[in-house]
Design an enzyme around this catalytic site. Sequence first.
Site, mmCIF file in Angstrom:
data_model
loop_
_atom_site.group_PDB
_atom_site.id
_atom_site.type_symbol
_atom_site.label_atom_id
_atom_site.label_comp_id
_atom_site.label_asym_id
_atom_site.label_seq_id
_atom_site.Cartn_x
_atom_site.Cartn_y
_atom_site.Cartn_z
ATOM 1 N N LYS A 5 37.504 69.864 85.398
ATOM 2 C CA LYS A 5 37.695 69.904 83.881
ATOM 3 C C LYS A 5 36.534 69.722 83.125
ATOM 4 O O LYS A 5 35.510 68.490 83.457
ATOM 5 C CB LYS A 5 38.676 68.818 83.554
ATOM 6 C CG LYS A 5 39.148 68.514 81.865
ATOM 7 C CD LYS A 5 40.389 69.488 81.637
ATOM 8 C CE LYS A 5 40.546 69.659 80.293
ATOM 9 N NZ LYS A 5 39.742 70.710 79.869
ATOM 10 N N GLN B 294 30.437 64.464 84.322
ATOM 11 C CA GLN B 294 31.734 64.785 83.785
ATOM 12 C C GLN B 294 32.825 64.172 85.185
ATOM 13 O O GLN B 294 33.819 63.528 84.976
ATOM 14 C CB GLN B 294 31.883 66.263 83.745
ATOM 15 C CG GLN B 294 33.366 66.640 82.986
ATOM 16 C CD GLN B 294 33.270 66.581 81.377
ATOM 17 O OE1 GLN B 294 32.355 66.921 80.878
ATOM 18 N NE2 GLN B 294 34.465 66.021 80.925
ATOM 19 N N LYS C 258 33.078 60.561 84.250
ATOM 20 C CA LYS C 258 33.622 60.238 82.828
ATOM 21 C C LYS C 258 35.357 60.549 83.164
ATOM 22 O O LYS C 258 35.990 59.928 82.835
ATOM 23 C CB LYS C 258 33.124 61.621 81.848
ATOM 24 C CG LYS C 258 33.776 61.297 80.669
ATOM 25 C CD LYS C 258 33.351 62.407 79.700
ATOM 26 C CE LYS C 258 32.006 62.614 79.532
ATOM 27 N NZ LYS C 258 31.604 63.354 78.658
ATOM 28 N N LYS D 249 31.801 72.032 84.426
ATOM 29 C CA LYS D 249 30.959 72.179 83.143
ATOM 30 C C LYS D 249 30.562 73.905 83.367
ATOM 31 O O LYS D 249 30.280 74.222 84.232
ATOM 32 C CB LYS D 249 29.779 71.354 82.996
ATOM 33 C CG LYS D 249 29.400 71.380 81.406
ATOM 34 C CD LYS D 249 30.114 70.229 80.765
ATOM 35 C CE LYS D 249 29.859 70.535 79.159
ATOM 36 N NZ LYS D 249 30.572 69.414 78.434
ATOM 37 N N GLY E 183 36.121 73.017 74.962
ATOM 38 C CA GLY E 183 34.802 73.318 74.154
ATOM 39 C C GLY E 183 33.687 72.138 74.468
ATOM 40 O O GLY E 183 33.864 71.221 75.055
ATOM 41 N N ASP E 184 32.544 72.461 73.658
ATOM 42 C CA ASP E 184 31.417 71.666 73.786
ATOM 43 C C ASP E 184 30.611 72.230 72.800
ATOM 44 O O ASP E 184 30.994 72.597 71.613
ATOM 45 C CB ASP E 184 30.739 71.513 75.154
ATOM 46 C CG ASP E 184 29.626 70.647 75.276
ATOM 47 O OD1 ASP E 184 29.872 69.401 75.418
ATOM 48 O OD2 ASP E 184 28.517 70.905 75.162
ATOM 49 N N THR F 112 37.110 62.945 70.210
ATOM 50 C CA THR F 112 35.962 62.318 70.859
ATOM 51 C C THR F 112 35.252 61.264 69.906
ATOM 52 O O THR F 112 34.955 60.159 70.339
ATOM 53 C CB THR F 112 34.967 63.575 71.231
ATOM 54 O OG1 THR F 112 35.538 64.631 71.939
ATOM 55 C CG2 THR F 112 33.728 62.934 71.997
ATOM 56 N N ASN G 124 31.441 68.560 65.955
ATOM 57 C CA ASN G 124 32.887 67.898 66.025
ATOM 58 C C ASN G 124 32.761 66.381 66.385
ATOM 59 O O ASN G 124 33.265 65.654 65.610
ATOM 60 C CB ASN G 124 33.350 68.628 67.376
ATOM 61 C CG ASN G 124 34.677 68.157 67.675
ATOM 62 O OD1 ASN G 124 34.706 67.391 68.689
ATOM 63 N ND2 ASN G 124 35.710 68.425 66.912
ATOM 64 N N SER H 105 42.109 65.981 76.305
ATOM 65 C CA SER H 105 42.370 67.425 76.688
ATOM 66 C C SER H 105 43.303 67.232 77.944
ATOM 67 O O SER H 105 44.033 68.178 77.972
ATOM 68 C CB SER H 105 40.985 67.874 77.304
ATOM 69 O OG SER H 105 40.199 68.703 76.347
HETATM 70 P P1 NDP Z 1 28.785 70.796 67.995
HETATM 71 O O1 NDP Z 1 28.131 71.889 68.320
HETATM 72 O O2 NDP Z 1 30.045 70.571 67.137
HETATM 73 O O3 NDP Z 1 27.718 69.888 67.149
HETATM 74 C C1 NDP Z 1 26.314 69.620 67.664
HETATM 75 C C2 NDP Z 1 25.475 68.880 66.702
HETATM 76 O O4 NDP Z 1 24.412 68.498 67.189
HETATM 77 C C3 NDP Z 1 25.221 69.730 65.543
HETATM 78 O O5 NDP Z 1 25.114 68.951 64.581
HETATM 79 C C4 NDP Z 1 23.969 70.297 66.132
HETATM 80 O O6 NDP Z 1 23.005 70.885 65.056
HETATM 81 C C5 NDP Z 1 23.439 69.120 66.712
HETATM 82 N N1 NDP Z 1 22.429 69.688 67.886
HETATM 83 C C6 NDP Z 1 22.777 70.491 68.773
HETATM 84 N N2 NDP Z 1 21.674 70.700 69.867
HETATM 85 C C7 NDP Z 1 20.689 70.094 69.064
HETATM 86 C C8 NDP Z 1 19.428 69.909 69.409
HETATM 87 N N3 NDP Z 1 18.852 70.517 70.416
HETATM 88 N N4 NDP Z 1 18.446 69.119 68.663
HETATM 89 C C9 NDP Z 1 19.178 68.602 67.481
HETATM 90 N N5 NDP Z 1 20.500 68.784 67.369
HETATM 91 C C10 NDP Z 1 20.999 69.442 67.905
HETATM 92 O O7 NDP Z 1 28.994 69.956 69.249
HETATM 93 P P2 NDP Z 1 29.802 68.705 69.836
HETATM 94 O O8 NDP Z 1 29.876 67.679 68.442
HETATM 95 O O9 NDP Z 1 31.237 69.035 70.290
HETATM 96 O O10 NDP Z 1 29.156 67.944 71.140
HETATM 97 C C11 NDP Z 1 27.708 67.058 70.441
HETATM 98 C C12 NDP Z 1 27.778 66.280 71.886
HETATM 99 O O11 NDP Z 1 28.690 65.571 72.179
HETATM 100 C C13 NDP Z 1 27.049 67.135 73.056
HETATM 101 O O12 NDP Z 1 26.218 66.394 73.800
HETATM 102 C C14 NDP Z 1 28.589 67.309 73.909
HETATM 103 O O13 NDP Z 1 28.374 67.570 75.071
HETATM 104 C C15 NDP Z 1 29.175 65.971 73.628
HETATM 105 N N6 NDP Z 1 30.512 65.840 73.870
HETATM 106 C C16 NDP Z 1 31.478 66.529 73.167
HETATM 107 C C17 NDP Z 1 32.760 66.531 73.502
HETATM 108 C C18 NDP Z 1 33.893 67.271 72.477
HETATM 109 O O14 NDP Z 1 34.929 67.160 72.497
HETATM 110 N N7 NDP Z 1 33.364 68.223 71.470
HETATM 111 C C19 NDP Z 1 33.477 65.679 74.408
HETATM 112 C C20 NDP Z 1 32.475 64.810 75.055
HETATM 113 C C21 NDP Z 1 31.125 64.745 74.585
HETATM 114 P P3 NDP Z 1 22.938 72.198 64.609
HETATM 115 O O15 NDP Z 1 24.375 72.774 63.916
HETATM 116 O O16 NDP Z 1 21.676 72.513 63.721
HETATM 117 O O17 NDP Z 1 22.824 73.199 66.048
#
Ligand code: NDP
Length: 444
Positions: free
Chosen positions: A90, A111, A114, A126, A165-166, A209, A240, A376
């Site tokens: 997962k 993961q 976690k 992943k 998603g991610d 999250t 997200n 999830s």
């Molecule tokens: P999203 O794609 O919804 O949002 C990511 C955010 O981070 C955006 O604002 C993006 O900006 C910014 N970002 C991405 N890459 C970079 C970078 N290289 N430098 C600066 N800013 C960056 O992703 P999520 O919110 O889902 O995920 C965010 C983090 O949380 C990740 O590490 C993910 O693995 C982790 N995570 C997510 C979960 C989930 O349920 N969604 C669960 C557990 C962990 P921009 O739009 O400009 O790219």
Amino acid sequence: MSYVDEVYERVVRENPSQPEFHQAVREVLDSLRPVIERNEEKYRREALLERITMPERQILFRVPWVDDKGQVQVNNAFRVQFNSAIGPYKGGLRLHPSVNLGIIKFLGFEQIFKNSLTGLPIGGGKGGSDFDPKGKSDREVMAFCQSFMTELFKYIGADVDVPAGDIGTGAREIGFMYGQYKRLTGKYEGVLTGKGLTYGGSLARTEATGYGLLYLTQEMLASNGHELAGKTVAVSGAGNVAIYAVQKAQQLGAKVVTVSDSNGWIYDAEGIDVALLREIKEVRRARLTEYAAARASAQYHEGRGVFTVKCDVALPCATQNELRIEDAKALVANGCIAVAEGANMPTTLEATEYLQKHGVLFAPGKAANAGGVATSALEMSQNSMRLSWTFEEVDAKLQSIMVGIFHNIDEAAKAYGMAGNYVAGANIAGFLKVAGAMEAQGVV
Ligand code: NDP
């Protein structure tokens, strides 16, 4: 040489050019030293650390698709099925130009622990691709997602591997992928999570999250004699995780003054307007400059800088290695009392150590952001039962899971003489369950 060092050297030797994977393994193995040293002979004989740091299976494939101009594009794609000792694989699917095998392996490795911490029966995996959904039309995103799933469907299933998603993979992408899986297999099953509510999704998954991050942060603060209400919070990211972290922090009485994206960041002295942020990011898929244009109290800054703002609590929610040593120093100098990771490994090892050394409470992502995968898993349960729980039911389960995770990691740290070290606590608690299951299942 100690067993831990031997295994770390082997990981570096056998996985060259994968610095993020090395970093994740180093952090976990270093904090497992006291556990391994108590049973070094046994673990060495079982090659347990070699097995836990080596994925069970790595799938690499190409994804050809046609863009709106009729040009064929090709992307690299990955699914790493890391460990299935405690349940089906997962973990999310990341769509971002920075994606490579090393990043997917770091995420898959994290993961495992976690998922173990959630207390639910899910193994670690992943996947993702270097495809960038940004700036693509809906038709192009669909073409990519359908082609991606046309290969991936061979390796996944509701009891085998359940992606989610991610970064870059939200409800739109999951919908396109689910549709293609169903078309290819003829099966209506819970093979993906983060699905839309009309076709098997769970209420509160979108929020999970970010909400979970705040439930754990609140519990960590309370058990150290602090209250979240009234605190100033700095959040990075505007995706997200960040959006729902901001929303829950505000519901719990804190004031969130920053968000960021990959171009720049916002400082809003009156507190982030979540409705406006959601409209810009979730509906218009636009940049944060539009937030600043729409709100007088907001200042927009190019580049990095969220953690230079004075705050009590910092929640990095964007991406790996975004909170660096200079940020850690600024946070400490500004009197920050707690950092909790919404993103995966957003804090460098050096910054983590600096924060811990200076008495900042530090909750690692594998515990603090586990609410997403936990919910999830609740979505998987609802799909299997052909039932849907209410928002309040899911949210209540999420809250109790996050509070449980905090106490689990707190107690594990204390049991090994490292009270207050939640990095060690999370790694130890996550590891012991998976290691026990691997031992029970023999050499597989
Ligand atoms: P999203 O794609 O919804 O949002 C990511 C955010 O981070 C955006 O604002 C993006 O900006 C910014 N970002 C991405 N890459 C970079 C970078 N290289 N430098 C600066 N800013 C960056 O992703 P999520 O919110 O889902 O995920 C965010 C983090 O949380 C990740 O590490 C993910 O693995 C982790 N995570 C997510 C979960 C989930 O349920 N969604 C669960 C557990 C962990 P921009 O739009 O400009 O790219």
